[in-house]
Write a protein that holds these residues in place. Structure first.
Motif, PDB file in Angstrom:
ATOM      1  N   SER A  88       7.619  -3.220 -11.511  1.00  0.00           N
ATOM      2  CA  SER A  88       7.706  -2.675 -12.871  1.00  0.00           C
ATOM      3  C   SER A  88       8.141  -3.715 -13.890  1.00  0.00           C
ATOM      4  O   SER A  88       7.906  -3.561 -15.098  1.00  0.00           O
ATOM      5  N   LYS A  89       8.799  -4.780 -13.446  1.00  0.00           N
ATOM      6  CA  LYS A  89       9.306  -5.814 -14.349  1.00  0.00           C
ATOM      7  C   LYS A  89       8.415  -7.051 -14.383  1.00  0.00           C
ATOM      8  O   LYS A  89       8.749  -8.030 -15.064  1.00  0.00           O
ATOM      9  N   ALA A  90       7.300  -7.014 -13.671  1.00  0.00           N
ATOM     10  CA  ALA A  90       6.442  -8.200 -13.539  1.00  0.00           C
ATOM     11  C   ALA A  90       5.231  -8.112 -14.459  1.00  0.00           C
ATOM     12  O   ALA A  90       4.783  -7.028 -14.837  1.00  0.00           O
ATOM     13  N   ASP A  91       4.701  -9.279 -14.807  1.00  0.00           N
ATOM     14  CA  ASP A  91       3.438  -9.330 -15.550  1.00  0.00           C
ATOM     15  C   ASP A  91       2.252  -9.071 -14.626  1.00  0.00           C
ATOM     16  O   ASP A  91       1.230  -8.521 -15.048  1.00  0.00           O
ATOM     17  N   LEU A  92       2.385  -9.485 -13.391  1.00  0.00           N
ATOM     18  CA  LEU A  92       1.295  -9.335 -12.415  1.00  0.00           C
ATOM     19  C   LEU A  92       1.887  -9.196 -11.031  1.00  0.00           C
ATOM     20  O   LEU A  92       2.896  -9.827 -10.694  1.00  0.00           O
ATOM     21  N   VAL A  93       1.252  -8.361 -10.209  1.00  0.00           N
ATOM     22  CA  VAL A  93       1.684  -8.158  -8.827  1.00  0.00           C
ATOM     23  C   VAL A  93       0.702  -8.843  -7.890  1.00  0.00           C
ATOM     24  O   VAL A  93      -0.510  -8.639  -7.993  1.00  0.00           O
ATOM     25  N   LEU A  94       1.231  -9.661  -7.014  1.00  0.00           N
ATOM     26  CA  LEU A  94       0.445 -10.215  -5.913  1.00  0.00           C
ATOM     27  C   LEU A  94       0.845  -9.447  -4.665  1.00  0.00           C
ATOM     28  O   LEU A  94       1.926  -9.678  -4.093  1.00  0.00           O
ATOM     29  N   PHE A  95       0.001  -8.510  -4.275  1.00  0.00           N
ATOM     30  CA  PHE A  95       0.288  -7.690  -3.086  1.00  0.00           C
ATOM     31  C   PHE A  95      -0.328  -8.386  -1.876  1.00  0.00           C
ATOM     32  O   PHE A  95      -1.542  -8.575  -1.804  1.00  0.00           O
ATOM     33  N   VAL A  96       0.511  -8.785  -0.931  1.00  0.00           N
ATOM     34  CA  VAL A  96       0.057  -9.506   0.251  1.00  0.00           C
ATOM     35  C   VAL A  96       0.242  -8.602   1.465  1.00  0.00           C
ATOM     36  O   VAL A  96       1.354  -8.448   1.980  1.00  0.00           O
ATOM     37  N   GLY A  97      -0.849  -7.991   1.882  1.00  0.00           N
ATOM     38  CA  GLY A  97      -0.808  -7.047   2.995  1.00  0.00           C
ATOM     39  C   GLY A  97      -1.754  -7.440   4.099  1.00  0.00           C
ATOM     40  O   GLY A  97      -1.993  -8.617   4.357  1.00  0.00           O
ATOM     41  N   GLY A  98      -2.326  -6.424   4.752  1.00  0.00           N
ATOM     42  CA  GLY A  98      -3.255  -6.681   5.843  1.00  0.00           C
ATOM     43  C   GLY A  98      -2.631  -6.414   7.198  1.00  0.00           C
ATOM     44  O   GLY A  98      -1.648  -5.672   7.328  1.00  0.00           O
ATOM     45  N   ASN A  99      -3.184  -7.041   8.202  1.00  0.00           N
ATOM     46  CA  ASN A  99      -2.717  -6.866   9.578  1.00  0.00           C
ATOM     47  C   ASN A  99      -1.783  -8.004   9.959  1.00  0.00           C
ATOM     48  O   ASN A  99      -1.385  -8.807   9.122  1.00  0.00           O
ATOM     49  N   ASP A 100      -1.457  -8.090  11.236  1.00  0.00           N
ATOM     50  CA  ASP A 100      -0.771  -9.254  11.775  1.00  0.00           C
ATOM     51  C   ASP A 100      -1.157  -9.370  13.243  1.00  0.00           C
ATOM     52  O   ASP A 100      -2.002  -8.625  13.737  1.00  0.00           O
ATOM     53  N   ARG A 101      -0.539 -10.320  13.944  1.00  0.00           N
ATOM     54  CA  ARG A 101      -0.915 -10.583  15.334  1.00  0.00           C
ATOM     55  C   ARG A 101      -0.405  -9.513  16.296  1.00  0.00           C
ATOM     56  O   ARG A 101      -0.777  -9.512  17.468  1.00  0.00           O
ATOM     57  N   ALA A 102       0.450  -8.610  15.814  1.00  0.00           N
ATOM     58  CA  ALA A 102       0.848  -7.469  16.635  1.00  0.00           C
ATOM     59  C   ALA A 102      -0.154  -6.324  16.501  1.00  0.00           C
ATOM     60  O   ALA A 102      -0.344  -5.541  17.427  1.00  0.00           O
ATOM     61  N   VAL A 103      -0.788  -6.235  15.336  1.00  0.00           N
ATOM     62  CA  VAL A 103      -1.793  -5.194  15.104  1.00  0.00           C
ATOM     63  C   VAL A 103      -3.124  -5.581  15.747  1.00  0.00           C
ATOM     64  O   VAL A 103      -3.773  -4.761  16.401  1.00  0.00           O
ATOM     65  N   GLU A 104      -3.528  -6.820  15.533  1.00  0.00           N
ATOM     66  CA  GLU A 104      -4.746  -7.345  16.160  1.00  0.00           C
ATOM     67  C   GLU A 104      -4.305  -8.195  17.349  1.00  0.00           C
ATOM     68  O   GLU A 104      -3.758  -9.279  17.170  1.00  0.00           O
ATOM     69  N   THR A 105      -4.558  -7.703  18.547  1.00  0.00           N
ATOM     70  CA  THR A 105      -4.017  -8.384  19.717  1.00  0.00           C
ATOM     71  C   THR A 105      -4.927  -8.249  20.917  1.00  0.00           C
ATOM     72  O   THR A 105      -5.618  -7.234  21.073  1.00  0.00           O
ATOM     73  N   GLU A 106      -4.925  -9.283  21.725  1.00  0.00           N
ATOM     74  CA  GLU A 106      -5.631  -9.235  23.004  1.00  0.00           C
ATOM     75  C   GLU A 106      -5.099  -8.066  23.824  1.00  0.00           C
ATOM     76  O   GLU A 106      -3.924  -7.730  23.781  1.00  0.00           O
ATOM     77  N   GLY A 107      -5.976  -7.437  24.587  1.00  0.00           N
ATOM     78  CA  GLY A 107      -5.563  -6.392  25.509  1.00  0.00           C
ATOM     79  C   GLY A 107      -5.716  -4.984  24.997  1.00  0.00           C
ATOM     80  O   GLY A 107      -5.681  -4.035  25.780  1.00  0.00           O
ATOM     81  N   SER A 108      -5.879  -4.804  23.677  1.00  0.00           N
ATOM     82  CA  SER A 108      -6.083  -3.455  23.148  1.00  0.00           C
ATOM     83  C   SER A 108      -6.788  -3.536  21.809  1.00  0.00           C
ATOM     84  O   SER A 108      -6.585  -4.478  21.037  1.00  0.00           O
ATOM     85  N   ASP A 109      -7.636  -2.563  21.558  1.00  0.00           N
ATOM     86  CA  ASP A 109      -8.327  -2.456  20.280  1.00  0.00           C
ATOM     87  C   ASP A 109      -7.504  -1.591  19.330  1.00  0.00           C
ATOM     88  O   ASP A 109      -6.706  -0.749  19.753  1.00  0.00           O
ATOM     89  N   ARG A 110      -7.721  -1.773  18.045  1.00  0.00           N
ATOM     90  CA  ARG A 110      -7.063  -0.909  17.062  1.00  0.00           C
ATOM     91  C   ARG A 110      -7.665   0.491  17.131  1.00  0.00           C
ATOM     92  O   ARG A 110      -8.848   0.666  17.438  1.00  0.00           O
ATOM     93  N   LYS A 111      -6.869   1.480  16.816  1.00  0.00           N
ATOM     94  CA  LYS A 111      -7.360   2.863  16.823  1.00  0.00           C
ATOM     95  C   LYS A 111      -8.199   3.157  15.581  1.00  0.00           C
ATOM     96  O   LYS A 111      -9.022   4.071  15.591  1.00  0.00           O
ATOM     97  N   ASP A 112      -7.973   2.405  14.512  1.00  0.00           N
ATOM     98  CA  ASP A 112      -8.709   2.620  13.264  1.00  0.00           C
ATOM     99  C   ASP A 112      -8.642   1.343  12.433  1.00  0.00           C
ATOM    100  O   ASP A 112      -8.121   0.324  12.890  1.00  0.00           O
ATOM    101  N   MET A 113      -9.164   1.397  11.224  1.00  0.00           N
ATOM    102  CA  MET A 113      -9.157   0.230  10.330  1.00  0.00           C
ATOM    103  C   MET A 113      -8.088   0.326   9.250  1.00  0.00           C
ATOM    104  O   MET A 113      -8.026  -0.517   8.368  1.00  0.00           O
TER     105      MET A 113
END
Length: 761
Positions: free
Chosen positions: A459-484
């Protein structure tokens, strides 16, 4: 095609045709055969058998008596793994094994640059050799069949042509610099759920045209020295003992002369494995140790077969000079030249999906930028199950922004959400209802607190840089994600932020597709910055502030919803319940993780979790969406820059082409904007009156073209007519489909700029 016809088609028991002694490529490895004759003649049967299985977790044996060094393997494909105990997974705690974390596979693919793939392989080989490693377990080049695949971040693309060009570059880069490449995972390892038990049922034409081309190109064009057999079955046979895949296709057709290694715990037999093409069982000797010795003595396996498997190993051993132990690990693995390669790949991989004029960031007046999101400060070299990199350093997005912006803007950070954390123990332990309820309450309380902090900062910023997405715990060998879906409530968070500040730039740090239905309309700009390695934060910041123009292109399609993608739309995936993972079981045996019987596979499910039917056949990725006319969020090959390009004057050198001709396409490309940038031009083929079924269009050429403002260039692309063949299942060979074709040139699969019709005759 109905299931009965498909099952009939895939039982390819006919002797494979189209391959004679005259047209099989001759590998450079064959030059050592005369020398190998003398070595094998001196070896005992015990010494031969000893080379066919693991000596340690990442070592297979040589013959010390004859001066044949052990083979030492480097895990994995995007950075050299830290040193561990010889027969376990515990790190040794060295300082010299800190390596460069290279951008992962989907990031490399987003560069659409075989030249950068070659540089990438060069960097990997240099660091492997500093550590005394002989063979790199990579590149990982399976096709991204499902958006939720656990190793989508590690693989290259949904398209076989793009994957092939990058696979060749990576493999050449590795082997030109003294290490051997090991292509993985051969073949059709396109899901992580039940990968150690699943039987892939695939038509031979789809297998040949979609799933095998990256392996074939890397073998035939780059002379790959190693191949890793996948965990799964293909058409009823385990990949590590699949005569069709390992002998008839890989060796007899493609001329592969190197070694085939099992994936870890991916061997299932003795006689079938050694006879049908496996050279080395890793990381044990259950099947290719004493059991194999007994099989030879009993006459079940001939010593001629043993000699051949040993010969294939020795070819690689003689081609790759061993590094003496006292010369390895003398300096830190990560070196400036490799760090530069990591930056180059990262900076050219970032994909700009949307920009309503807010990028590049305006630094002319000192603004307040709110950087919100745990991925802004999270490192990704480690996490999840499978290969990771103990990095010398890793520049996060927040650090990169501070490096590049300095005092030209005020940066205020808020975590925003709690990232997913990988717990190996939780894979084997079922939580009680009370534990689940308690965790849910705690998670909700933390989310409320972090959201409140983020909203206040926004609320106090001129611009928001939202840095989200997945990580290496979400995308991992041995199991697929349940959704996107974006994890950790990120959709709710960005909606709360947008309510107080609509000026949002969203950066998704993900290696695979996410559902963008919430974040896309709320973002003034939207980028994907991948799991982008050691220099990822610096590369991202350089793009955001305009030091360089974004030039990455999507290596996969971003669907509007998961259910639109082919395997999901046809009900081919997921298949039943996920069982225990084969690699997780291996690690748990070493680390003594206590298992729970509650997590055992359910044998009474109506859906068979161990059968994957690829009834979409060749309609993978954009081929499906284009052919079925299904709208997408962003198409394959898509990406914006900070300028505009104009395409004009499409020409071909002829109007009619024969089977041995090369179609040469040329056109004018002009940078009509004010920023220097690279355009990734793409050429697709649409068949107008074919005699067999085809996808609506297929990628057949591309090029990355740098242009300064106002600069024009004549771009030429070549498409050999032989590359337009199809696999004829009746004749069991590649065949021509002469017809009229439309050449489609554009900036993505969804943005065709120029067209021209020619004839194949």
């Amino acid at each position: 095609m109905n299931l009965a016809k498909l099952l009939t088609t895939i039982l390819f028991t006919i002797v494979l045709g189209g391959c004679t002694a005259e047209n099989v490529r001759q590998s450079a490895l064959l030059q050592y055969d005369k020398q190998i004759d003398g070595i094998i003649g001196q070896m005992t049967l015990d010494e031969k058998i000893n080379m066919l299985h693991a000596k340690h977790m990442f070592v297979s044996a040589g013959v010390e008596r004859l001066g044949i060094a052990d083979m030492i393997y480097a895990d994995g494909p995007f950075g050299i793994r830290e040193e561990m105990q010889p027969d376990g997974w515990m790190p040794l705690g060295w300082e010299t094994d800190k390596a460069t974390f290279f951008p992962t596979g989907s990031a490399l693919a987003a560069t659409w640059s075989p030249e950068l793939a070659y540089a990438y392989g060069t960097g990997m080989a240099r660091e492997a050799r500093l550590r005394g490693k002989d063979m790199i377990l990579g590149p990982a080049i399976n096709i991204q069949r499902i958006p939720t695949g656990g190793r989508t971040y590690e693989y290259l693309s949904e398209d076989p042509f793009l994957s092939s060009r990058l696979s060749v570059g990576y493999t050449k880069g590795v082997q030109d610099n003294g290490a051997a490449a090991c292509l993985k995972h051969y073949a059709l390892n396109n899901q992580e759920n039940n990968r150690g038990t699943v039987n892939v049922i695939v038509g031979e034409r789809a297998m040949r045209e979609i799933y095998l081309p990256p392996f074939q190109a890397a073998v035939e064009e780059a002379d790959a020295y190693g191949v890793m057999a996948a965990y799964n079955k293909v058409n009823g046979w385990w990949c590590a003992e699949n005569d069709i895949l390992l002998n008839k296709i890989l060796r007899d057709e493609w001329g592969f002369a190197g070694l085939v290694i099992s994936d870890w715990n991916g061997t299932h037999s003795t006689v079938d494995a050694i006879t049908n093409g496996l050279n080395i069982e890793m990381p044990t000797k259950r099947f290719l140790g004493d059991a194999l010795l007994d099989s030879v003595k009993a006459g079940l396996v001939s010593e001629e077969i043993i000699n051949q498997r040993v010969r294939e190993i020795l070819r690689v051993r003689l081609a790759i000079k061993p590094i003496p132990a006292d010369e390895a690990n003398k300096e830190v693995t990560s070196q400036p030249a490799q760090q530069q390669i990591a930056y180059d790949v990262a900076s050219k991989s970032i994909v700009l999906l949307k920009n309503e004029g807010v990028l590049p960031l305006d630094l002319s007046k000192k603004q307040v930028f709110a950087v919100i999101g745990a991925n802004a400060e999270q490192t990704l070299g480690l996490g999840g199950m499978g290969a990771g990199v103990k990095t010398l350093y890793e520049v996060t997005p927040l650090e990169g922004l501070r490096n590049k912006i300095g005092d030209r803007a005020e940066i205020v950070y808020a975590k925003g959400y709690e990232p997913v954390v990988f717990s190996f123990a939780d894979m084997f332990r079922k939580k009680t209802p009370e534990e689940i309820e308690k965790e849910a309450r705690e998670t909700e309380a933390v989310a409320e607190k972090l959201t409140k902090e983020a909203v206040e900062v926004a609320s106090k910023a001129d611009l928001v840089l939202f840095v989200g997405g997945n990580d290496r715990a979400v995308e991992t060998e041995g199991s697929d994600r349940k959704d996107m879906q974006l994890p950790s409530g990120q959709d709710d968070l960005i909606q709360a932020i947008a309510a107080v500040n609509p000026n949002i730039v969203t950066v998704l740090v993900s290696g695979a597709p996410n559902d963008l239905n919430v974040v896309q309309p709320l973002s003034k700009a939207l980028l994907i910055s991948w799991f982008n390695g050691t220099e990822g934060g610096n590369a991202l910041a350089d793009v955001l502030v305009g030091n360089i123009s974004p030039s990455g292109r999507l290596p996969f399609t971003l669907p509007i919803k998961l259910e639109d993608s082919p395997a999901y739309a046809l009900g081919n995936y997921p298949q039943g319940k996920k069982g225990a993972d084969i690699f997780a079981d291996l690690v748990s045996e070493t680390e003594k993780v206590e298992k729970s019987e509650d997590n055992a596979p359910d044998e009474k499910l109506n859906d068979d979790p161990n059968t994957a039917i690829y009834s979409e056949e060749s309609l993978v990725g954009y081929r499906w969406f284009d052919t079925k006319n299904i709208p997408v969020m962003y198409p394959f090959g898509y990406g914006l820059t900070y300028t505009n390009f104009e395409y004009s004057d499409l020409k071909t050198d002829k109007d009619r082409y024969g089977k041995n001709d090369v179609i040469t396409v040329s056109f004018e490309l002009k940078n009509t904007g004010s920023a220097a940038a690279d355009e990734v031009v793409q050429a697709y083929i649409h068949r107008i009156n074919p005699s067999v079924e085809w996808p609506y269009k297929e990628l057949k050429a591309f090029s990355r073209v740098p242009l300064n403002p106002g600069e024009s260039k004549t771009v030429s692309l070549e498409i050999p007519v032989k590359n337009l063949q199809y696999w004829d299942e009746t004749l069991q060979r590649w065949n021509d489909d002469f017809c009229n074709i439309e050449l489609l040139v554009g900036s993505s699969a969804g943005d065709i700029k120029l067209k021209k019709e020619v004839t194949l005759k």
